[in-house]
Design an enzyme around this catalytic site. Structure first.
Site, short mmCIF file in Angstrom:
data_model
loop_
_atom_site.label_atom_id
_atom_site.label_comp_id
_atom_site.label_asym_id
_atom_site.label_seq_id
_atom_site.Cartn_x
_atom_site.Cartn_y
_atom_site.Cartn_z
N HIS A 1 18.15 -49.45 -35.67
CA HIS A 1 19.10 -48.39 -36.06
C HIS A 1 19.04 -46.96 -35.71
O HIS A 1 19.13 -45.93 -36.13
CB HIS A 1 19.26 -48.11 -37.75
CG HIS A 1 19.30 -49.50 -38.44
ND1 HIS A 1 20.48 -49.71 -38.88
CD2 HIS A 1 18.64 -50.70 -38.64
CE1 HIS A 1 20.60 -51.06 -39.35
NE2 HIS A 1 19.45 -51.52 -39.38
N ASN B 1 23.74 -52.68 -45.01
CA ASN B 1 24.39 -52.86 -43.71
C ASN B 1 25.85 -53.10 -44.12
O ASN B 1 26.26 -53.37 -45.41
CB ASN B 1 24.06 -54.23 -43.15
CG ASN B 1 22.75 -53.95 -42.33
OD1 ASN B 1 22.34 -52.77 -42.00
ND2 ASN B 1 21.93 -54.99 -42.17
N HIS C 1 14.44 -45.63 -47.47
CA HIS C 1 13.31 -46.17 -47.88
C HIS C 1 14.22 -47.27 -49.06
O HIS C 1 14.29 -46.62 -50.00
CB HIS C 1 12.24 -45.71 -48.43
CG HIS C 1 10.90 -46.78 -48.79
ND1 HIS C 1 10.93 -47.99 -48.46
CD2 HIS C 1 10.04 -46.51 -49.32
CE1 HIS C 1 10.11 -48.54 -49.02
NE2 HIS C 1 9.35 -47.59 -49.45
N TYR D 1 9.09 -49.08 -44.44
CA TYR D 1 9.88 -47.97 -44.18
C TYR D 1 9.36 -46.69 -44.30
O TYR D 1 9.06 -45.74 -43.43
CB TYR D 1 11.23 -47.66 -45.18
CG TYR D 1 12.35 -48.80 -44.82
CD1 TYR D 1 12.17 -50.28 -44.83
CD2 TYR D 1 13.51 -48.22 -44.22
CE1 TYR D 1 13.03 -51.17 -44.58
CE2 TYR D 1 14.46 -49.26 -43.78
CZ TYR D 1 14.30 -50.67 -44.00
OH TYR D 1 15.46 -51.53 -43.68
FE1 HDD Z 1 15.79 -51.95 -42.03
C1 HDD Z 1 15.94 -48.89 -40.62
C2 HDD Z 1 19.01 -51.77 -43.08
C3 HDD Z 1 15.62 -55.44 -42.83
C4 HDD Z 1 12.54 -52.25 -41.25
N1 HDD Z 1 17.13 -50.81 -42.00
C5 HDD Z 1 17.24 -49.38 -41.46
C6 HDD Z 1 18.37 -48.93 -41.46
C7 HDD Z 1 19.15 -49.68 -42.15
C8 HDD Z 1 18.45 -51.04 -42.50
C9 HDD Z 1 20.54 -49.25 -42.41
C10 HDD Z 1 18.64 -47.27 -40.95
C11 HDD Z 1 18.24 -46.26 -41.96
C12 HDD Z 1 18.71 -45.04 -41.39
O1 HDD Z 1 19.83 -44.80 -41.19
O2 HDD Z 1 17.72 -44.22 -41.10
N2 HDD Z 1 17.08 -53.30 -42.89
C13 HDD Z 1 18.42 -53.14 -43.43
C14 HDD Z 1 18.93 -54.03 -43.99
C15 HDD Z 1 17.91 -55.41 -44.22
C16 HDD Z 1 16.90 -54.57 -43.13
C17 HDD Z 1 20.07 -54.25 -44.70
C18 HDD Z 1 17.80 -56.25 -44.57
C19 HDD Z 1 18.71 -56.87 -45.54
N3 HDD Z 1 14.35 -53.67 -42.06
C20 HDD Z 1 14.43 -54.68 -42.60
C21 HDD Z 1 13.24 -55.48 -42.78
C22 HDD Z 1 12.28 -54.52 -42.01
C23 HDD Z 1 12.92 -53.32 -41.75
C24 HDD Z 1 13.00 -56.87 -43.05
C25 HDD Z 1 10.87 -54.72 -41.72
C26 HDD Z 1 10.03 -55.48 -42.46
N4 HDD Z 1 14.64 -50.84 -41.09
C27 HDD Z 1 13.04 -51.15 -40.85
C28 HDD Z 1 12.40 -50.06 -40.29
C29 HDD Z 1 13.59 -48.92 -40.08
C30 HDD Z 1 14.77 -49.62 -40.66
C31 HDD Z 1 11.52 -50.23 -38.91
C32 HDD Z 1 13.51 -48.30 -38.74
C33 HDD Z 1 14.22 -46.88 -39.09
C34 HDD Z 1 13.62 -46.55 -40.18
O3 HDD Z 1 13.15 -47.80 -40.88
O4 HDD Z 1 13.53 -45.62 -41.08
O5 HDD Z 1 11.42 -49.49 -41.07
#
Ligand code: HDD
Length: 715
Positions: free
Chosen positions: A78, A151, A342, A365
């Site tokens: 993202h 999402n 988060h 997160y």
């Molecule tokens: Fe995630 C970012 C949505 C599964 C780990 N995620 C992130 C963002 C969104 C989502 C919208 C961007 C937020 C922003 O605008 O800053 N993610 C989802 C959805 C998931 C999902 C809807 C499943 C239903 N994500 C998911 C899993 C993991 C992560 C299973 C890790 C185990 N996601 C992250 C992250 C991010 C992230 C690496 C990257 C940047 C951040 O968190 O702040 O932690």
């Protein structure tokens, strides 16, 4: 100078909170970071005019040092995002289901910050990638921040968070050469998918038009996981969260998406920005599907399985409030880039379930912010700060802002008279839902998750014919890009489990037969697991869910639609003006496009300012095109002809008044016209005089997709 407040509702608590951090340089002197006024910001300090720069030049050093450190790591997923401020208001109290404070009082406006994103591409990648869109909302409630981190697709690729790094490594550019950017059409992604059949439902969505939104303002949002609501009596129910866009859900064509990526890779970001700047505030209704605790096992899928949705026909979506985005950011980095979401940021009245994907997210997160934003104090960055004041015994760390007064930094204490103190439930203290747990500690997956295809089939069968064709074409495109034949074969074999028609059509496009899959489909289990326990066990779903098709989206407005008006010197000014005024009155935006910039003169000699020349405009960034009468000056203009052909190919509404039809006759569309007449049902409006009523109706239909398969348009 203070930023213009174009909506009185903007006077909300979060904006008040941000106000002291805004820096306005109007009428101010240039200073160093220490507040020293700078006399010369153009020349470094040198030993003589032609001499070496002196190390002593602390002004130069401060400026360059700051510059050297201006970038932070981009989000691992993202990374590419666009953000905006707004407000949320509940329609009526939800006290029956939840005690969440922001869902009680319809007169209360809760400030929000929203960040939309693509998943796979880097920060500078195109907005129009075929990808899932992130839909993250930070509610600044009186009880602390509640983050909705969802999402635009209601299911996910995998069932357990432990596979998330694998999924992301597979979809990101390949590690040896970092190709391709913001695209899933490559070997590693499809290799992983071909070994992970649980992803097949999400694949149907990702290959559908949902992955190519016309606008961020025209897509749904989903919380995906099942969450819990808990009311003041401690009674819990399950809940799925939805956002429903009031402009309906609409998509662009794949050919169009690829061209937009070249013409304007900031297309979605700019569209959101301009809509808000112009006062056309995007709106979504917040929806909930409520499932009573006793219905947990009522459905042919597990509520904890994030690869499944609850069809709206089984549990209707109750629309409980509205979000309006009404203010752009002041500074992209400070707000959109530094905002940190988060899914574990909760308020009393909302809690988790044991969805294993959600549970893993709860760790990820905060952890990622530590490296991305560099400190455990990221909650103090203005955009992340709660409007409910923070009092605790967390101390110090990089870039600490808060100056904690007093001697005590621990609990319990007496030297601080026991403060800050714990809050009782009645005082807003958060308690986790007391779910009964009686289990063995195992690394395993529930048998109730072993149904990989039946909702993929439900999704495919619920699409209109053009939508199904788009899925087929998307799969032909993606799989056609693969270098490894065996991966392509495995996927086509899996598609046959979704729909034999789908598999056959995809295979035909790829020039192959549908292979028979003999090996066990699933490779996604532990080394000592029994593969038989991980095989597909289909469950009967409902046959169709009309709510899954964008063809059934409301099509009743042309608000904010971008209309191209093609004209040259000699245009009939009245024909142009009548249509333009009608379109503007219905909330659309018009651009006059002409062979050159500057201005043109109409037939009566009046000067009409040109918005774009054919050089800077492109049909793909418009929703519809109008040719006013007096089109003589365009008849030999290849760009104007291409503009019409391409609009027709992308199934957009086209209108021509009077001899404007002469231009249409120069294009592919001309011979299609029966006796020079248009066809309103096919979105081509030809006539004399005021055509605005029919044209407006046609634009509201968004697209006339049925043209696609019939016509071989040379554009
Ligand atoms: Fe995630 C970012 C949505 C599964 C780990 N995620 C992130 C963002 C969104 C989502 C919208 C961007 C937020 C922003 O605008 O800053 N993610 C989802 C959805 C998931 C999902 C809807 C499943 C239903 N994500 C998911 C899993 C993991 C992560 C299973 C890790 C185990 N996601 C992250 C992250 C991010 C992230 C690496 C990257 C940047 C951040 O968190 O702040 O932690």
């Amino acid at each position: 100078m203070a930023k213009k407040n174009n909506n009185p509702q903007n006077l909300n608590k979060k904006l008040d909170d941000l106000a002291p951090d805004r820096e306005h340089s109007a009428n101010e002197f240039l200073t160093t970071d220490q507040g020293l006024r700078i006399n010369d910001d153009t020349n470094s300090l040198k030993a003589g005019e032609r001499g070496a720069t002196l190390l002593e030049d602390f002004i130069l050093r401060e400026k360059i040092t700051h510059f050297d450190h201006e970038r932070i790591p981009e989000r691992i997923v993202h990374a590419r995002g666009s953000g905006a401020h707004g407000v949320f208001q509940v329609y009526e109290s939800m006290a029956k289901y939840t005690k969440a404070g922001f869902l009680q009082d319809p007169s209360v406006q809760t400030p929000v910050f929203v960040r939309f994103s693509t998943v796979a591409g880097f920060r500078g990648s195109t907005d129009l990638a075929r990808d899932v869109r992130g839909f993250a909302v930070k509610f600044y409630t009186e009880e602390g921040n509640f983050d909705f981190v969802g999402n635009n697709i209601p299911v996910f690729f995998i069932q357990d968070a432990i596979k998330f790094p694998d999924l992301i490594h597979a979809v990101k550019p390949e590690p040896h050469n970092e190709i391709p950017q913001a695209a899933s059409a490559h070997d590693t992604f499809w290799d992983f998918i071909s070994l992970t059949p649980e992803s097949m439902h999400m694949i149907m969505w990702a290959m559908s038009d949902r992955a190519l939104p016309r606008s961020l303002r025209m897509m749904e949002g989903f919380g995906i996981h099942t969450f819990r609501f808990i009311n003041a009596e401690g009674k819990s129910c399950f809940v799925k969260f939805h956002w429903k866009p009031l402009l309906g859900m609409h998509a662009v064509a794949w050919d169009e998406a690829q061209k937009i990526s070249g013409k304007n890779s900031d297309f979605h970001r700019q569209d959101l920005w301009e809509a808000i700047e112009s006062g056309a505030f995007p709106e979504w209704e917040f929806g909930v599907q409520i499932i009573p605790e006793e219905d947990e096992h009522k459905y042919p899928f597990d509520l904890l399985d994030p690869t499944k949705l609850i069809p709206e026909e089984l549990v209707p979506v109750m629309r409980i409030g509205k979000m309006t985005l009404n203010r752009n950011v002041d500074n992209f980095f400070a707000e959109t880039e530094q905002v940190a979401f988060h899914p574990g940021h909760l308020v009393p009245g909302i809690d988790f379930t044991n969805d294993p994907l959600l549970q893993g997210r709860l760790f990820s997160y905060t952890d990622t912010q530590l490296s991305r934003l560099g400190s455990p104090n990221f909650h103090e960055i203005p955009i992340n700060r709660s409007i409910n004041p923070i009092h605790n015994n967390q101390r110090d760390g990089h870039m600490r802002q808060q100056i904690n007064v007093g001697k005590s930094s621990y609990h319990p204490n007496t030297v601080g008279a026991g403060f800050p103190q714990q809050a009782r439930i009645a005082e807003g203290g958060f308690t986790s839902y007391e779910e009964r747990i009686d289990a063995r500690k195992v690394r395993a997956r529930s048998k109730s998750f072993m149904d990989f295809f039946s909702q993929a089939t439900l999704f495919f069968n619920s699409q209109s014919e053009p939508e199904q064709n788009h899925i087929i074409d998307a799969l032909r495109f993606e799989l056609g890009k693969l270098e490894t034949v065996a991966i392509r074969e495995r996927i086509v074999g899996m598609l046959a489990k979704v729909s034999t028609v789908l598999a056959a059509k995809v295979a035909e496009g790829l020039g192959m037969a549908v292979p028979e899959v003999k090996e066990p489909l699933n490779h996604n289990y532990g080394a000592d697991a029994n593969p038989a326990d991980y095989q597909d066990q289909p469950k009967k779903q409902i046959d169709k869910s009309p709510a899954l098709s964008m063809a059934n989206s409301p099509k009743d407005t042309i608000k904010t639609r971008q209309i191209a008006i093609l004209a040259a010197d000699g245009v009939d000014g009245a024909s142009l003006k009548t249509m333009k005024e009608a379109l503007l009155a219905h909330g659309a935006q018009c651009k006059l496009i002409a062979p050159h910039g500057g201005a043109i003169k109409d037939a009566k000699g009046s000067v009409l300012p040109v918005d774009m020349s054919f050089l800077t405009a492109a049909s793909v960034v418009f929703d519809a095109v109008y040719v006013p009468a007096g089109a003589k000056g365009l008849l030999d203009n290849a760009d104007a002809i291409h503009f019409i052909n391409e609009s027709y190919r992308h199934c957009k509404a086209i209108a021509a008044d009077g001899d404007g039809v002469d231009l249409i006759n120069e294009t592919y569309v001309g011979p299609k016209l029966k006796k020079g007449k248009g066809d309103a049902t096919a979105g081509v409006i030809i006539g004399k005089g005021d055509l605005s009523k029919d044209f407006i109706h046609a634009i509201a239909q968004h697209r006339f997709w049925e043209r696609e398969k019939k016509d071989k348009v040379p554009a």
